[in-house]
Design a protein around this motif. Structure first.
Motif, short mmCIF file in Angstrom:
data_model
loop_
_atom_site.label_atom_id
_atom_site.label_comp_id
_atom_site.label_asym_id
_atom_site.label_seq_id
_atom_site.Cartn_x
_atom_site.Cartn_y
_atom_site.Cartn_z
N PHE A 11 85.14 77.37 35.89
CA PHE A 11 85.10 75.93 36.11
C PHE A 11 86.26 75.60 37.05
O PHE A 11 87.36 76.16 36.91
CB PHE A 11 85.27 75.17 34.79
N SER A 14 82.43 69.81 35.11
CA SER A 14 83.01 70.82 34.20
C SER A 14 84.42 70.45 33.76
O SER A 14 84.92 70.97 32.76
CB SER A 14 83.02 72.19 34.87
N SER A 36 81.11 71.49 39.58
CA SER A 36 82.42 72.17 39.65
C SER A 36 82.39 73.46 38.81
O SER A 36 83.35 73.78 38.11
CB SER A 36 83.55 71.27 39.15
N ALA A 37 81.26 74.17 38.87
CA ALA A 37 81.10 75.41 38.10
C ALA A 37 80.64 76.51 39.04
O ALA A 37 79.52 76.45 39.57
CB ALA A 37 80.06 75.19 37.00
#
Ligand SMILES: Cc1cc2nc3c(=O)[nH]c(=O)nc-3n(C[C@H](O)[C@H](O)[C@H](O)COP(=O)(O)OP(=O)(O)OC[C@H]3O[C@@H](n4cnc5c(N)ncnc54)[C@H](O)[C@@H]3O)c2cc1C
Ligand code: SF4
Length: 505
Positions: free
Chosen positions: A230, A5, A210-211
């Motif tokens: 994010f 992200s 990474s979310a």
């Protein structure tokens, strides 16, 4: 496409047919099956992508990168139990031991009897198990990879008339280097980021790492999408995102799926969200031999005995690198130093219990769930029996000392000394345990008053909201759960595909 992200714009917006939250044993097969059927899939994963070429070979560092809270997740209760979980692309499968068991027919039959599950039969699961086992290359551990630990244990077991068998595992070209729980450096273990996820991505699924999903959007009892943040490299919020979708599948695992539902205050008319937590508590027996064993070589979880499975006791192989094992030994200071000097003469086996005890997950501060769990006396007695059996087996195999995970019995030197275990009452607080299989916190069933999702894994209350992970099991599975989670997830995906018109406009 698998995208971090951090490469995406601020205040990201997208729409999809389905949003899947979590990329582990539940989320990955769901993404693949729906992408294969032509659905527009977005999968969101809080963790990052790791590769065998970048795995950190220092065990504590590896845990910091791939485990949630660096592996320091604990239950609150008696005794307090470490309950590590993965946070990475592939979920906990990236850092698990690779053992594969199908659900036992009698366990499934018990669920049918107690919870109905009228829409699913064992015959629905069998082809999904076959699909999973073929994609994951599940096979019996070859004898030459068992290593001296598993071999010694099997020899001792044979002398006592206890049967051991090689475990079925998901691997290709395993070299037996024994680091499965820190990310397989040989690319051998077939965790989700090696099969279902890249296959889904090739079929057009968008996978974003990474979310972190924080909000489930619901309008008039129908799910409409998710919102969240994010994250940057330090897991801090970087920017917000929003994704609209008529189907949302929660696959965050049995601790974080209920936490997300509780944080949003939804799908809990039954009051069962977060309850009925089972964890398959486990412990280890460490044996010390006069000779060099080198127990680190070979597949750590290579063989098992289910001779006592009907009593809720499974024996499964295990071993750990010195930095981690030293924390698990019953001593400190000079005594610990002395034990660790014998590291190459040590062997170890695990005892796992089908727990009748249960706990709960409740909403904690921010993104930190609180996990409560008390071990009952029935399960404590199962542990004492399992520990005694494993210790006797090692003595039969020639061990000179056994380190027991029971306070007051830290070191025993003969089978005779084990008799003392029967002369006192051993309580839950006397045991030193760990656990690796949380489950049960959004259980499935036909009755909306006693269960969270139906047997197609859809919320009883919110149309289009599904749970596909370890949360759905109504009781302790009794065997390592990963491929059962995958089989149920594929079953739910096929239901969605069959009823596409009901969900996608
Ligand atoms: C050390 C260890 C060894 C194990 N060994 C075995 C074994 O040999 N065999 C076996 O069958 N099982 C094993 N297990 C257990 C098995 O791996 C798990 O039961 C299984 O992976 C659980 O699947 P899941 O889909 O429920 O959750 P997970 O696989 O844990 O996946 C959940 C994912 O969701 C992500 N997530 C959570 N919340 C959010 C959010 N809000 N937004 C976005 N993403 C989120 C997490 O980061 C995680 O990656 C082991 C577990 C451990 C810890
Ligand atoms: S034993 Fe080693 S090579 Fe085999 S799966 Fe585990 S980490 Fe990979």
């Amino acid at each position: 496409m698998i995208t971090d992200s951090q490469t995406l714009e601020e205040n990201f917006y997208a729409s999809a047919d389905v949003v899947i939250v979590g990329s582990g044993a539940g989320g990955a097969p769901m993404a693949y099956q729906l992408a294969l059927a032509g659905w527009n899939v977005i999968l969101l994963e809080e963790g990052q992508k790791h590769s065998p070429y970048t795995f950190n070979r220092q065990s504590w560092e590896a845990m910091k990168e791939m485990y949630r809270d660096s592996g320091m997740t604990f239950t609150i209760g008696t005794p307090s139990i470490p309950l590590p979980m993965g946070r990475a692309l592939g979920g906990t499968t990236l850092i698990n031991s690779g053992t594969c068991f199908r659900i036992r027919e009698e366990v499934f039959a018990g669920w049918k009897k107690e919870f109905g599950l009228s829409e699913i039969e064992m015959s629905d699961l069998l082809p999904r198990f076959e699909q999973v086992e073929s994609i994951l290359n599940v096979q019996e551990t070859p004898v030459e990879l068992l290593g001296s630990n598993n071999r010694l244990f099997s020899e001792g077991a044979q002398k006592l008339g206890v049967m051991t068998k090689p475990l079925y595992r998901n691997f290709k070209n395993c070299k037996g280097v024994g680091l499965c729980v820190f990310g397989c450096p040989e690319n051998a273990k077939q965790s989700m980021e090696k099969n279902f996820l890249p296959n889904a991505s090739e079929l057009g699924a968008k996978i974003i790492t990474s979310a972190r999903v924080e909000k489930i959007c619901v309008k008039r009892n129908t799910v409409t999408g998710v919102e969240g943040s994010f994250l940057d490299d330090r897991k801090k919020r970087r920017t917000k995102f929003k994704i609209d979708a008529p189907v949302v599948v929660l696959s965050c695992g049995a601790v974080h799926t209920p936490h997300l539902l509780l944080s949003n205050g939804i799908a809990n008319g039954s009051g069962q969200v977060g309850h009925n937590l089972h964890i398959h508590p486990a412990t280890k027996v460490i044996a010390i031999f006069d000779d060099i064993i080198n127990a680190w070589s070979g597949v750590p979880q290579g063989c098992y005995s289910d001779d006592y499975a009907s009593e809720g006791i499974m024996l499964e192989g295990f071993f750990l690198p010195p930095a981690i094992l030293s924390f698990a030994l019953p001593s400190l200071g000079m005594k610990l130093k002395k034990y660790m000097a014998d590291y190459s003469k040590m062997a170890g086996f695990g005892v796992m219990v089908t727990d009748s005890s249960h706990g709960k997950v409740i909403k904690g501060m921010g993104h930190m769930p609180l996990i409560f769990y008390n071990l009952n006396q029935t399960d404590t007695d199962k542990f004492v029996k399992g520990i005694e059996i494993a210790a006797k087996i090692y003595f039969e195999a020639g061990a000179t000392k056994i380190l027991l995970p029971i306070h007051g019995f830290d070191e025993v030197s003969s089978i005779d000394e084990l008799k003392k275990l029967h002369q006192v009452k051993i309580s839950p607080s006397d045991l030193e345990l760990s656990a690796f299989h949380p489950m049960g916190t959004c259980r499935m069933g036909d009755n909306p008053k006693t269960s969270v999702v139906n047997s197609h894994l859809e919320s009883h209350e919110i149309k289009g909201l599904f749970v596909a992970d370890a949360s759905i099991f109504p009781s302790s599975l009794g065997v390592n759960p990963q491929i059962s989670i995958m089989a149920f997830s594929l079953f739910a995906a096929d239901h969605l595909i069959r009823h596409k018109d009901r969900y996608l406009i």
